[in-house]
Design a protein around this motif. Structure first.
Motif, short mmCIF file in Angstrom:
data_model
loop_
_atom_site.label_atom_id
_atom_site.label_comp_id
_atom_site.label_asym_id
_atom_site.label_seq_id
_atom_site.Cartn_x
_atom_site.Cartn_y
_atom_site.Cartn_z
N THR A 233 -4.44 -11.33 5.58
CA THR A 233 -3.50 -12.38 5.96
C THR A 233 -3.21 -13.34 4.81
OG1 THR A 233 -5.25 -13.84 6.78
CG2 THR A 233 -4.29 -12.26 8.33
N GLU A 234 -4.18 -13.50 3.92
CA GLU A 234 -4.01 -14.42 2.79
C GLU A 234 -4.67 -13.82 1.54
OE1 GLU A 234 -5.22 -18.46 3.56
OE2 GLU A 234 -4.78 -18.26 5.71
N PRO A 235 -3.90 -13.04 0.77
CA PRO A 235 -4.45 -12.55 -0.50
C PRO A 235 -4.40 -13.63 -1.56
CG PRO A 235 -2.21 -11.75 -0.19
CD PRO A 235 -2.55 -12.54 1.05
N GLU A 236 -5.51 -13.84 -2.23
CA GLU A 236 -5.59 -14.86 -3.26
C GLU A 236 -6.30 -14.29 -4.48
OE1 GLU A 236 -7.65 -18.19 -1.65
OE2 GLU A 236 -6.44 -18.28 0.18
N TRP A 310 -1.43 -5.77 -7.86
CA TRP A 310 -1.03 -5.68 -6.44
C TRP A 310 -0.71 -7.05 -5.89
CZ3 TRP A 310 -3.65 -7.60 -2.05
CH2 TRP A 310 -3.15 -7.17 -0.82
N LEU A 311 -1.54 -8.04 -6.25
CA LEU A 311 -1.34 -9.40 -5.76
C LEU A 311 0.03 -9.94 -6.19
CD1 LEU A 311 -2.72 -11.75 -4.24
CD2 LEU A 311 -3.63 -12.50 -6.45
N ALA A 312 0.46 -9.58 -7.39
CA ALA A 312 1.74 -10.05 -7.90
C ALA A 312 2.91 -9.48 -7.12
CB ALA A 312 1.87 -9.68 -9.38
N GLN A 313 2.70 -8.38 -6.40
CA GLN A 313 3.77 -7.76 -5.63
C GLN A 313 3.91 -8.36 -4.23
OE1 GLN A 313 5.80 -5.41 -6.88
NE2 GLN A 313 4.66 -5.37 -8.83
N GLN A 314 2.97 -9.19 -3.80
CA GLN A 314 2.93 -9.62 -2.40
C GLN A 314 3.96 -10.69 -2.03
OE1 GLN A 314 1.19 -7.59 -0.39
NE2 GLN A 314 0.99 -6.66 -2.42
N PRO A 315 4.27 -11.67 -2.87
CA PRO A 315 5.25 -12.69 -2.45
C PRO A 315 6.61 -12.04 -2.12
CG PRO A 315 4.06 -13.44 -4.39
CD PRO A 315 3.69 -12.00 -4.19
N TYR A 319 6.96 -5.77 4.22
CA TYR A 319 6.04 -4.89 4.94
C TYR A 319 4.61 -5.12 4.45
CZ TYR A 319 3.90 -0.63 6.76
OH TYR A 319 3.09 0.27 7.43
N LYS A 320 3.74 -5.48 5.37
CA LYS A 320 2.34 -5.71 5.02
C LYS A 320 1.48 -4.80 5.91
CE LYS A 320 3.19 -10.47 3.59
NZ LYS A 320 3.25 -10.13 2.16
N PRO A 321 1.17 -3.62 5.42
CA PRO A 321 0.45 -2.64 6.24
C PRO A 321 -1.01 -3.00 6.43
CG PRO A 321 0.65 -1.84 4.01
CD PRO A 321 1.42 -3.13 4.06
N GLY A 322 -1.64 -2.34 7.38
CA GLY A 322 -3.09 -2.43 7.49
C GLY A 322 -3.74 -1.82 6.26
#
Length: 341
Positions: A233-236, A310-315, A319-322
């Motif tokens: 829910t919150e990648p940091e 990977w983190l840089a691709q999240q903002p 689609y945010k899969p399991g």
């Protein structure tokens, strides 16, 4: 004795994470609902001395139990000692010895087993908590296909359980293939089960049949070592906030979907249960890599990247899969996005 062996071969995840089941794979006792009383006590409680004529090792030993006899009793086993390596875990050492199979001298003296040099090293992991021993294997099915027969499954379970119950701390056993109790049990033409010292086969709560390390770990604000499914829910940088869920496949998915009032059997042979809003913070290891899906609709698009990449691709990603988290020594060592049709 070779004829007897041929006859055998031929005949032969507690807390409130997910509502509905409060027992856990790691440290809560499963409800003793008996589903079968057919297992013979000789298959689980034998402690007779070895019939092998080989020289017994000197020093501390553990025992691997292999099949013996003329084939009329598929569950007949006997103990064959193995030297315990220095600083080795005795239970792990015993199962490593078991899956390596009997020695040539032991085979000549009458020992028989589906385990052999071909199955050596097939133990993935072993955990013991509150008397429940869980042994996870790599996929044994292609290596010993005849274990799925009636006599074969009886012989296999007898050897596994006798090896396990030599240790007084073990009250129940559960066996898995690549994290799935159902895959192991279905291989033997059964449903996921525990076995106690009397030989009874006991029901396993549905949540404990979830894939990976389950979905009901011990209490705490993070995750124990293992493989866990859920949603980030919150990648940091350096950590993630994780919503643990249950991922079911096969017969476990059928049971879970029915319990949840959804279509059963479920489409595409999987079912996700996420009945808890509890979140956990898990540290990301410095060398963590991520298998991610740039195109979520195409599993062939999967790429392996570093966690920072990977983190840089999240903002802004819609689609945010399991995902599956591999946790070791209290840190995430790998992340894998789960493709769903």
């Amino acid at each position: 004795m070779l004829l007897a062996l041929a006859l055998i071969a031929a005949g032969c995840g507690g807390d409130d994470d997910e509502a509905g089941d409060t027992t856990t794979t790691s440290d809560t006792t499963t409800s003793d609902t008996t589903t079968s009383d057919t297992t013979t006590s000789s298959s689980t409680t034998t402690s007779s001395t070895t019939t092998s004529t080989t020289t017994e090792p000197v020093g501390a030993t553990v025992e691997a139990y292999f099949g013996v006899g003329d084939g009329s009793d598929c569950a007949q086993v006997d103990a064959f000692p193995r030297l315990l390596p220095d600083n080795a875990d005795p239970i792990r050492a015993a199962f490593d010895a078991l899956v390596a199979g009997p020695t040539a001298d032991e085979t000549a003296a009458g020992a028989g087993s589906f385990f052999s040099s071909q199955t050596a090293g097939t133990v993935n992991s072993i955990t013991l908590a509150d008397g429940l021993l869980i042994v996870d294997f790599i996929d044994l099915r292609p290596l010993i296909p005849n274990a799925s027969t009636s006599c074969g499954s009886e012989s296999l379970l007898a050897q596994l359980n006798a090896t396990a119950f030599q240790f007084s701390d073990v009250d129940r056993t559960r066996y898995r293939i690549e994290g799935s109790c159902d895959d192991f049990a279905n291989w033997l033409q059964r449903e996921c089960f525990d076995t106690d010292r009397s030989g009874r086969q006991l029901d396993v709560p549905t949540n404990e049949r979830a894939s990976g390390s389950g979905c009901t770990p011990s209490t705490g604000d993070t995750l124990p070592d293992g493989r866990w499914f859920g949603f980030i829910t919150e990648p940091e940088t350096g950590q993630v906030v994780f919503d643990l869920a249950c991922w079911f496949t096969g017969t476990a998915a059928v049971a879970a979907a029915a319990e949840d009032g959804e279509e059963s059997p479920p489409p595409n042979d999987f079912h996700i249960r996420n009945a808890s809003d509890r979140l956990r913070t898990v540290v990301v290891g410095p060398s963590t890599q991520v298998v991610w899906l740039p195109n979520p609709g195409d599993p062939a698009s999967a790429e392996t990247v570093t966690y920072p990449d990977w983190l840089a691709q999240q903002p802004g990603r819609d689609y945010k899969p399991g995902v599956w988290l591999d946790v070791g020594n209290g840190q995430i060592t790998a992340i894998e996005e789960q493709y769903v049709p």
